[in-house]
Design a protein around this motif. Structure first.
Motif, PDB file in Angstrom:
ATOM      1  N   GLY A  25      37.514  30.896 -11.143  1.00 46.53           N
ATOM      2  CA  GLY A  25      36.873  30.320  -9.961  1.00 46.53           C
ATOM      3  C   GLY A  25      36.462  31.369  -8.928  1.00 46.53           C
ATOM      4  N   ILE A  26      36.640  31.016  -7.657  1.00 43.93           N
ATOM      5  CA  ILE A  26      36.204  31.884  -6.565  1.00 43.93           C
ATOM      6  C   ILE A  26      36.984  33.201  -6.570  1.00 43.93           C
ATOM      7  N   GLY A  27      38.282  33.135  -6.894  1.00 44.71           N
ATOM      8  CA  GLY A  27      39.116  34.342  -6.867  1.00 44.71           C
ATOM      9  C   GLY A  27      38.670  35.382  -7.883  1.00 44.71           C
ATOM     10  N   GLY A  45      47.788  36.380 -10.553  1.00 43.27           N
ATOM     11  CA  GLY A  45      47.469  35.052 -11.070  1.00 43.27           C
ATOM     12  C   GLY A  45      48.529  34.615 -12.045  1.00 43.27           C
ATOM     13  N   ARG A  46      48.429  33.370 -12.483  1.00 37.73           N
ATOM     14  CA  ARG A  46      49.503  32.871 -13.343  1.00 37.73           C
ATOM     15  C   ARG A  46      49.168  32.948 -14.828  1.00 37.73           C
ATOM     16  N   THR A  47      47.894  33.114 -15.188  1.00 33.99           N
ATOM     17  CA  THR A  47      47.530  33.149 -16.606  1.00 33.99           C
ATOM     18  C   THR A  47      47.091  34.567 -16.965  1.00 33.99           C
ATOM     19  N   SER A  48      47.994  35.286 -17.671  1.00 36.92           N
ATOM     20  CA  SER A  48      47.745  36.710 -17.933  1.00 36.92           C
ATOM     21  C   SER A  48      46.448  36.953 -18.681  1.00 36.92           C
ATOM     22  N   SER A  49      46.127  36.057 -19.638  1.00 38.64           N
ATOM     23  CA  SER A  49      44.920  36.292 -20.434  1.00 38.64           C
ATOM     24  C   SER A  49      43.673  36.281 -19.550  1.00 38.64           C
ATOM     25  N   LYS A  50      43.666  35.450 -18.518  1.00 43.21           N
ATOM     26  CA  LYS A  50      42.506  35.419 -17.610  1.00 43.21           C
ATOM     27  C   LYS A  50      42.447  36.695 -16.771  1.00 43.21           C
ATOM     28  N   LEU A  51      43.616  37.184 -16.367  1.00 39.93           N
ATOM     29  CA  LEU A  51      43.638  38.427 -15.583  1.00 39.93           C
ATOM     30  C   LEU A  51      43.145  39.591 -16.435  1.00 39.93           C
ATOM     31  N   HIS A 100      44.231  35.423   0.022  1.00 38.85           N
ATOM     32  CA  HIS A 100      45.053  34.322  -0.467  1.00 38.85           C
ATOM     33  C   HIS A 100      44.108  33.216  -0.916  1.00 38.85           C
ATOM     34  N   ASN A 101      43.844  33.196  -2.187  1.00 33.89           N
ATOM     35  CA  ASN A 101      42.840  32.277  -2.734  1.00 33.89           C
ATOM     36  C   ASN A 101      43.434  31.254  -3.693  1.00 33.89           C
ATOM     37  N   ALA A 102      44.553  31.577  -4.358  1.00 39.97           N
ATOM     38  CA  ALA A 102      45.132  30.656  -5.346  1.00 39.97           C
ATOM     39  C   ALA A 102      45.390  29.309  -4.673  1.00 39.97           C
ATOM     40  N   ALA A 166      48.593  16.028   0.009  1.00 42.01           N
ATOM     41  CA  ALA A 166      49.240  17.330   0.173  1.00 42.01           C
ATOM     42  C   ALA A 166      48.223  18.470   0.265  1.00 42.01           C
ATOM     43  N   TYR A 167      47.100  18.335  -0.414  1.00 41.03           N
ATOM     44  CA  TYR A 167      46.090  19.406  -0.360  1.00 41.03           C
ATOM     45  C   TYR A 167      45.633  19.604   1.085  1.00 41.03           C
ATOM     46  N   ALA A 168      45.239  18.502   1.747  1.00 37.43           N
ATOM     47  CA  ALA A 168      44.773  18.596   3.135  1.00 37.43           C
ATOM     48  C   ALA A 168      45.883  19.121   4.041  1.00 37.43           C
ATOM     49  N   GLY A 200      31.842  23.415  -0.507  1.00 31.76           N
ATOM     50  CA  GLY A 200      31.731  22.957  -1.901  1.00 31.76           C
ATOM     51  C   GLY A 200      31.154  24.041  -2.805  1.00 31.76           C
ATOM     52  N   THR A 201      31.916  24.437  -3.800  1.00 28.72           N
ATOM     53  CA  THR A 201      31.541  25.570  -4.654  1.00 28.72           C
ATOM     54  C   THR A 201      31.804  25.211  -6.117  1.00 28.72           C
ATOM     55  N   ARG A 202      30.921  25.647  -6.986  1.00 33.45           N
ATOM     56  CA  ARG A 202      30.955  25.250  -8.393  1.00 33.45           C
ATOM     57  C   ARG A 202      32.131  25.898  -9.142  1.00 33.45           C
ATOM     58  N   THR A 203      33.251  25.195  -9.200  1.00 35.82           N
ATOM     59  CA  THR A 203      34.444  25.682  -9.906  1.00 35.82           C
ATOM     60  C   THR A 203      35.126  24.483 -10.580  1.00 35.82           C
ATOM     61  N   ASN A 204      36.164  24.791 -11.362  1.00 38.01           N
ATOM     62  CA  ASN A 204      36.936  23.714 -12.004  1.00 38.01           C
ATOM     63  C   ASN A 204      37.572  22.796 -10.971  1.00 38.01           C
TER      64      ASN A 204
HETATM   65  P1  NDP Z   1      40.061  27.041  -9.320  1.00 38.55           P
HETATM   66  O1  NDP Z   1      40.929  25.907  -9.692  1.00 38.55           O
HETATM   67  O2  NDP Z   1      38.795  27.280 -10.052  1.00 38.55           O
HETATM   68  O3  NDP Z   1      40.894  28.399  -9.317  1.00 38.55           O
HETATM   69  C1  NDP Z   1      42.160  28.423  -8.710  1.00 38.55           C
HETATM   70  C2  NDP Z   1      42.870  29.704  -9.071  1.00 38.55           C
HETATM   71  O4  NDP Z   1      44.199  29.651  -8.521  1.00 38.55           O
HETATM   72  C3  NDP Z   1      43.011  29.891 -10.570  1.00 38.55           C
HETATM   73  O5  NDP Z   1      42.800  31.241 -10.892  1.00 38.55           O
HETATM   74  C4  NDP Z   1      44.446  29.482 -10.824  1.00 38.55           C
HETATM   75  O6  NDP Z   1      45.046  30.117 -11.932  1.00 38.55           O
HETATM   76  C5  NDP Z   1      45.115  29.945  -9.551  1.00 38.55           C
HETATM   77  N1  NDP Z   1      46.392  29.249  -9.377  1.00 38.55           N
HETATM   78  C6  NDP Z   1      46.594  27.914  -9.316  1.00 38.55           C
HETATM   79  N2  NDP Z   1      47.907  27.653  -9.248  1.00 38.55           N
HETATM   80  C7  NDP Z   1      48.546  28.848  -9.264  1.00 38.55           C
HETATM   81  C8  NDP Z   1      49.913  29.235  -9.254  1.00 38.55           C
HETATM   82  N3  NDP Z   1      50.898  28.338  -9.256  1.00 38.55           N
HETATM   83  N4  NDP Z   1      50.212  30.548  -9.275  1.00 38.55           N
HETATM   84  C9  NDP Z   1      49.234  31.470  -9.326  1.00 38.55           C
HETATM   85  N5  NDP Z   1      47.920  31.173  -9.359  1.00 38.55           N
HETATM   86  C10 NDP Z   1      47.588  29.871  -9.337  1.00 38.55           C
HETATM   87  O7  NDP Z   1      39.770  26.815  -7.754  1.00 38.55           O
HETATM   88  P2  NDP Z   1      38.610  27.383  -6.796  1.00 38.55           P
HETATM   89  O8  NDP Z   1      38.175  28.700  -7.234  1.00 38.55           O
HETATM   90  O9  NDP Z   1      37.660  26.292  -6.571  1.00 38.55           O
HETATM   91  O10 NDP Z   1      39.448  27.496  -5.428  1.00 38.55           O
HETATM   92  C11 NDP Z   1      39.831  28.722  -4.853  1.00 38.55           C
HETATM   93  C12 NDP Z   1      40.336  28.439  -3.450  1.00 38.55           C
HETATM   94  O11 NDP Z   1      39.268  27.894  -2.663  1.00 38.55           O
HETATM   95  C13 NDP Z   1      41.465  27.412  -3.407  1.00 38.55           C
HETATM   96  O12 NDP Z   1      42.392  27.802  -2.409  1.00 38.55           O
HETATM   97  C14 NDP Z   1      40.762  26.130  -2.997  1.00 38.55           C
HETATM   98  O13 NDP Z   1      41.621  25.245  -2.341  1.00 38.55           O
HETATM   99  C15 NDP Z   1      39.690  26.675  -2.071  1.00 38.55           C
HETATM  100  N6  NDP Z   1      38.519  25.802  -1.901  1.00 38.55           N
HETATM  101  C16 NDP Z   1      37.646  25.588  -2.923  1.00 38.55           C
HETATM  102  C17 NDP Z   1      36.541  24.784  -2.752  1.00 38.55           C
HETATM  103  C18 NDP Z   1      35.556  24.521  -3.860  1.00 38.55           C
HETATM  104  O14 NDP Z   1      34.611  23.726  -3.652  1.00 38.55           O
HETATM  105  N7  NDP Z   1      35.674  25.109  -5.022  1.00 38.55           N
HETATM  106  C19 NDP Z   1      36.247  24.162  -1.449  1.00 38.55           C
HETATM  107  C20 NDP Z   1      37.229  24.452  -0.426  1.00 38.55           C
HETATM  108  C21 NDP Z   1      38.304  25.263  -0.662  1.00 38.55           C
HETATM  109  P3  NDP Z   1      44.803  29.558 -13.432  1.00 38.55           P
HETATM  110  O15 NDP Z   1      43.358  29.764 -13.715  1.00 38.55           O
HETATM  111  O16 NDP Z   1      45.688  30.397 -14.230  1.00 38.55           O
HETATM  112  O17 NDP Z   1      45.164  28.114 -13.388  1.00 38.55           O
END
Ligand code: NDP
Length: 250
Positions: A25-27, A45-51, A100-102, A166-168, A200-204
């Protein structure tokens, strides 16, 4: 204006930046972008293969050698985060920024029905672990000439919205934490704390939150990177305690 900032080449040269959730995603895109602008990136991150995949991409375009820091923020202890601080101190020697993006979405449901275990899990990953990691890494960050800590909020972190549970609430707490850190540090250090709201950003995650939406109607992570780079670069020195919105409100 941070949104229309055009990052100068190599504006992150000499900086070491830790990105959480760097595998997807964004990170992931932020980590690649920071490396392109000259930073040494620490990929947490939590998934080594992705890192590993992100690591290889950085190597393939000749970026500075990154480091992989596998950590599941849900179960991570403070002792592990302090060990991480020691490791970065020993192996890298400096830390100039954290993105801090996770984050995790949890349930979209009324609070009355919200599963309490999921609630605790979302608060830990999105908020409590973010606090713990910041505190554990502060000794390194305070040594940086112009350290920058960037938290990730969301529109529902600024304005709570029904069913976002909880997210909010976790994002509201993150915004409050950024504000408190800003107040507590402004006379004592160059460190700056800000929040970013990507919009709003194109991610999972977005696809899970809005299953009926056409993803092609959304900005990609690449589209919103200027703000992410600006907040880490010396161009944003003096920007403190802000919630920076990277897209016009939806
Ligand atoms: P994604 O779900 O695409 O990516 C989230 C990332 O966080 C993944 O790399 C995931 O790892 C990691 N992650 C999740 N749980 C854990 C954990 N327990 N330990 C370590 N890493 C973890 O999300 P986005 O890229 O969309 O979101 C990034 C940030 O932006 C988030 O904080 C989200 O709340 C925020 N955001 C996003 C918006 C959007 O429209 N996309 C809008 C507003 C805010 P893994 O891939 O291994 O699961």
């Amino acid at each position: 204006d941070i949104r229309s900032f055009v990052p100068p080449n190599n504006c992150l040269d000499g900086k070491t930046i830790l990105v959480t959730g760097a595998g997807d995603g964004i990170g992931r895109v932020a980590a690649l972008t920071y490396a392109r602008y000259g930073a040494t990136v620490l990929l947490l991150g939590r998934t080594s293969s992705k890192l590993e995949y992100v690591y290889d991409e950085i190597e393939s375009f000749g970026g500075k050698q990154p480091a992989m820091l596998p950590m599941n923020l849900e179960g991570a202890t403070y002792a592990e985060m302090q060990q991480l601080e020691g490791l970065i101190h020993k192996e890298v020697g400096q830390l100039d920024g954290i993105l801090h993006n996770a984050g995790m979405l949890g349930q979209l449901t009324p609070l009355e029905m919200y599963d309490v275990d999921t609630f605790a899990q979302v608060m830990k990953v999105n908020f409590t672990a973010t606090f713990m990691l910041t505190q554990a890494l502060l000794p390194l960050l305070k040594d940086a000439a112009n350290g920058s800590i960037v938290f990730t909020s969301s529109t529902v972190g600024t304005h709570p919205r029904a069913f976002w549970g909880a997210y909010a609430l976790s994002k509201q707490a993150v915004e409050g934490m950024s504000d408190i850190f800003t107040q507590e540090t402004q006379n004592t250090t160059n460190l700056r704390f800000n929040c970013v709201n990507p919009g709003g950003t194109r991610t999972n995650m977005r696809a899970h939150a809005y299953p009926g939406e056409n993803p092609m109607s959304l900005k990609t992570p690449e589209d919103i990177m200027a703000g992410y780079v600006c907040l880490m670069s010396n161009e944003s020195i003096g920007v403190r305690g802000q919630v920076v919105e990277l897209q016009p409100k939806d």
